[in-house]
Each structure stands twice: as C-alpha cells, then as structure tokens.
Design an enzyme around this catalytic site. Structure first.
Site, PDB file in Angstrom:
ATOM      1  N   ASN A  13      -2.566   4.345  11.248  1.00  0.00           N
ATOM      2  CA  ASN A  13      -1.895   3.061  11.031  1.00  0.00           C
ATOM      3  C   ASN A  13      -1.060   3.231   9.766  1.00  0.00           C
ATOM      4  O   ASN A  13      -1.596   3.184   8.665  1.00  0.00           O
ATOM      5  CB  ASN A  13      -2.943   1.945  10.854  1.00  0.00           C
ATOM      6  CG  ASN A  13      -2.299   0.618  10.471  1.00  0.00           C
ATOM      7  OD1 ASN A  13      -1.080   0.470  10.564  1.00  0.00           O
ATOM      8  ND2 ASN A  13      -3.106  -0.334  10.040  1.00  0.00           N
ATOM      9  N   TRP A  14       0.219   3.450   9.975  1.00  0.00           N
ATOM     10  CA  TRP A  14       1.085   3.736   8.830  1.00  0.00           C
ATOM     11  C   TRP A  14       1.399   2.496   7.988  1.00  0.00           C
ATOM     12  O   TRP A  14       1.918   2.594   6.902  1.00  0.00           O
ATOM     13  CB  TRP A  14       2.395   4.373   9.320  1.00  0.00           C
ATOM     14  CG  TRP A  14       2.269   5.856   9.529  1.00  0.00           C
ATOM     15  CD1 TRP A  14       1.147   6.621   9.392  1.00  0.00           C
ATOM     16  CD2 TRP A  14       3.327   6.746   9.898  1.00  0.00           C
ATOM     17  NE1 TRP A  14       1.440   7.933   9.656  1.00  0.00           N
ATOM     18  CE2 TRP A  14       2.766   8.045   9.975  1.00  0.00           C
ATOM     19  CE3 TRP A  14       4.686   6.585  10.178  1.00  0.00           C
ATOM     20  CZ2 TRP A  14       3.531   9.163  10.313  1.00  0.00           C
ATOM     21  CZ3 TRP A  14       5.445   7.704  10.524  1.00  0.00           C
ATOM     22  CH2 TRP A  14       4.872   8.974  10.584  1.00  0.00           C
ATOM     23  N   GLU A 101      -4.750  -7.448   7.904  1.00  0.00           N
ATOM     24  CA  GLU A 101      -3.584  -7.751   7.065  1.00  0.00           C
ATOM     25  C   GLU A 101      -2.666  -8.764   7.750  1.00  0.00           C
ATOM     26  O   GLU A 101      -2.000  -9.552   7.094  1.00  0.00           O
ATOM     27  CB  GLU A 101      -2.839  -6.447   6.726  1.00  0.00           C
ATOM     28  CG  GLU A 101      -3.618  -5.624   5.705  1.00  0.00           C
ATOM     29  CD  GLU A 101      -3.295  -4.144   5.697  1.00  0.00           C
ATOM     30  OE1 GLU A 101      -2.293  -3.722   6.292  1.00  0.00           O
ATOM     31  OE2 GLU A 101      -4.083  -3.391   5.076  1.00  0.00           O
ATOM     32  N   GLU A 170     -13.169  -2.837  11.440  1.00  0.00           N
ATOM     33  CA  GLU A 170     -12.624  -2.590  10.112  1.00  0.00           C
ATOM     34  C   GLU A 170     -13.137  -3.636   9.118  1.00  0.00           C
ATOM     35  O   GLU A 170     -12.574  -4.733   9.024  1.00  0.00           O
ATOM     36  CB  GLU A 170     -11.094  -2.665  10.149  1.00  0.00           C
ATOM     37  CG  GLU A 170     -10.455  -1.616  11.036  1.00  0.00           C
ATOM     38  CD  GLU A 170      -9.056  -1.273  10.560  1.00  0.00           C
ATOM     39  OE1 GLU A 170      -8.806  -0.106  10.319  1.00  0.00           O
ATOM     40  OE2 GLU A 170      -8.233  -2.184  10.396  1.00  0.00           O
ATOM     41  N   GLY A 176      -8.300   0.150   2.412  1.00  0.00           N
ATOM     42  CA  GLY A 176      -7.419   0.485   1.297  1.00  0.00           C
ATOM     43  C   GLY A 176      -8.081   0.398  -0.066  1.00  0.00           C
ATOM     44  O   GLY A 176      -7.405   0.416  -1.098  1.00  0.00           O
ATOM     45  N   SER A 216     -10.775   3.072   4.755  1.00  0.00           N
ATOM     46  CA  SER A 216     -10.922   4.219   3.846  1.00  0.00           C
ATOM     47  C   SER A 216     -11.576   5.429   4.503  1.00  0.00           C
ATOM     48  O   SER A 216     -12.292   6.182   3.856  1.00  0.00           O
ATOM     49  CB  SER A 216     -11.683   3.813   2.571  1.00  0.00           C
ATOM     50  OG  SER A 216     -10.978   2.799   1.883  1.00  0.00           O
ATOM     51  N   GLY A 237      -5.494   4.429   7.699  1.00  0.00           N
ATOM     52  CA  GLY A 237      -4.306   4.029   6.953  1.00  0.00           C
ATOM     53  C   GLY A 237      -3.899   5.123   5.981  1.00  0.00           C
ATOM     54  O   GLY A 237      -3.230   6.090   6.354  1.00  0.00           O
ATOM     55  N   GLY A 238      -4.330   4.996   4.748  1.00  0.00           N
ATOM     56  CA  GLY A 238      -3.935   5.911   3.656  1.00  0.00           C
ATOM     57  C   GLY A 238      -3.946   7.386   4.024  1.00  0.00           C
ATOM     58  O   GLY A 238      -2.950   8.090   3.811  1.00  0.00           O
TER      59      GLY A 238
HETATM   60  P1  PGA Z   1      -7.192   2.527   5.108  1.00  0.00           P
HETATM   61  O1  PGA Z   1      -6.603   1.517   6.181  1.00  0.00           O
HETATM   62  O2  PGA Z   1      -7.595   3.777   5.871  1.00  0.00           O
HETATM   63  O3  PGA Z   1      -6.063   2.794   4.154  1.00  0.00           O
HETATM   64  O4  PGA Z   1      -8.365   1.879   4.448  1.00  0.00           O
HETATM   65  C1  PGA Z   1      -7.199   1.358   7.434  1.00  0.00           C
HETATM   66  C2  PGA Z   1      -6.529   0.241   8.190  1.00  0.00           C
HETATM   67  O5  PGA Z   1      -6.161  -0.774   7.581  1.00  0.00           O
HETATM   68  O6  PGA Z   1      -6.361   0.319   9.421  1.00  0.00           O
END
Ligand code: PGA
Length: 258
Positions: A13-14, A101, A170, A176, A216, A237-238
């Site tokens: 997930n960019w 988000e 999640e 994040g 994360s 994400g990250g």
């Molecule tokens: P993250 O994001 O790996 O940066 O915690 C995951 C996501 O929001 O899908």
C-alpha cells in the site's frame, strides 16, 4: 499461513508516495530482483495516477496492480473520484477499501459496504480493511468492533462473492507507528475474523478466506507474523517503498507451512 486451503497475498500500500516516473523505476528494479521461482500472490496498490505506469511495468508478470480507493458510483458528478470500472479498465485486479486513513477522512461503514459491492460487481478483489484504535483495544472491545465493521461491510455480499474478498486486519495503533502487534495479538484477531466469516458464510468459506495483517509489518517481523496459522499475508505501507525490504517480506511468505 495455510497454503493448502487459501492463497497467501502480500500487498503493498504505497499511500501517497511515488510519482509515475518513480513508479516505473521502482517496479523495473523490483522485477529484475524478483527471483524466477514460484511466489505467493503479489499486489502493488498504488496512487491512481501511478496505475498506468505500474500496469505497464508489470506486464507479463504474475504481479497484480491495485487501486487504493474507489467510488461506489458507476459514473457521474464526483469531481476527483475514480470508479471501479475505470480501475478495471486501467488494468487493476485489486482495490483497497475501508483503510483506516480513509475512514479517518470520514468514510462511513455504509460507504465501505457500497464500495465493496461496486468493486465485486466490477470483478475486482476488494482488500477490505478493518481494525481497532488503541482506545478500543484498551477497553477490550476489539473483537466486537471488528465484528461490527465486518457485518456492515459485508451486507449483501453473497457466499460466491466472498471468495474474491481479502480481509486486512490493521490495528490503527500499529499503522505507520513502528509498533507492530505481536504475532500472538495479530493471530488472535485474525483467527476471530475467520470464525466470524465461517459463522456468517460456511466452514468452506472460512477456511478459504485470505486474512492479511497490516501495521508496521517489515523485513524483520514478517517471518514470525506469517508463521501464524491464520495470517495469510500482509498489507504493507512503509516497508513496501523499498525493493529489498519488500522482497524480504515476500521471501518470508515462502516459508514452509502446515
Ligand atoms: P505501515 O502501513 O506498514 O506503514 O504501518 C500499513 C497500512 O496502512 O496498510
């Protein structure tokens, strides 16, 4: 993971990262580094403006492209929005729906449900996100909250359609923040989600649904998280913004399973 009954899906997930030219450069590098052996299912969910570049870069590979959001309407006066039909036509197979988000930007459970139905109608695989806040976890209402989110999101979804849905657990407090849920915490909720799906649909559907963990997940903790029986992949994400880190997670998904 349990490869006998269900697919393992590692999805990036960019979020709002990378331009179209950066997308092309990143995915070309990724493609060159991807070993030729058989891998789990891999998806890159990218900003709408990067979809064409991503589809082009991954042509003739097994890697799928996804969108990060969609509108439930087929077309019309929705400035700035994109429909599921547009997403399919651009070459996507997946779409993230109900990310925390976006829920924080005001997306309601009813909207999430409408988007899930629209995505299924267009032939996409929704990656349906659910998860509790820190406050909810501390109050001990995690499972009730997720049961409610799932019930609302899956309103009107048939057993046949359910086969196309990937669920991403999640926990909001882990996204994040660098604070990952422990493998035990993540497994407990993913297992509870599977039970909810089994009760709502059937034993067969419960066994076959892919449930990802997200929050994360990185190259260091992926192996242990993915070793859990009910964690069938990740939404990342990250760590998906770095080819080596993301490949390490894909590698962790290749570990032997029961
Ligand atoms: P993250 O994001 O790996 O940066 O915690 C995951 C996501 O929001 O899908």
């Amino acid at each position: 993971m349990n490869r006998k009954y269900r697919k393992t899906v590692i999805a990036a997930n960019w979020k709002m990262n990378k331009t179209p030219s950066e997308t092309k450069a990143f995915l070309t590098e990724f493609k060159n580094k991807l070993p030729r052996s058989r891998w789990c299912d891999i998806v890159f969910c990218v900003p709408a403006i990067d979809i064409s570049a991503a589809v082009r870069a991954m042509r003739e590979t097994r890697v799928a492209i996804g969108a990060e959001n969609c509108n439930a309407a087929a077309s019309g006066a929705y400035t700035g929005e994109i429909s599921t039909g547009m997403i399919v036509d651009a070459g996507c197979k997946y779409v993230i729906i109900g990310h925390s988000e976006r829920r924080a930007m005001g997306e309601t459970d009813a909207e999430v449900n409408a988007k899930v139905l629209a995505a299924l109608g267009a032939g996409l695989h929704p990656i349906l996100c659910v998860g509790e806040s820190l406050e909810q976890r501390e109050m001990g209402v995690t499972e009730e909250w997720i049961a409610m989110q799932l019930k609302a999101a899956l309103q009107g979804v048939t057993e046949d359609q359910m086969k196309k849905i990937v669920i991403a657990y999640e926990p909001i407090w882990a996204i994040g923040t660098g604070k990952t849920a422990t493998p035990e915490q993540a497994e407990e909720v993913c297992c509870a989600i599977r039970t909810m799906i089994r009760k709502r649909y059937s034993a067969k559907i419960g066994r076959a649904v892919t449930i990802q963990y997200g929050g994360s997940m990185n190259e260091k903790n992926a192996f242990e998280l993915l070793a859990q029986p009910d964690i069938d992949g990740g939404l990342i994400g990250g760590a998906s913004l770095d080819t080596d880190k993301f490949l390490a997670i894909i590698n962790a998904a290749n570990q032997p399973t029961a």
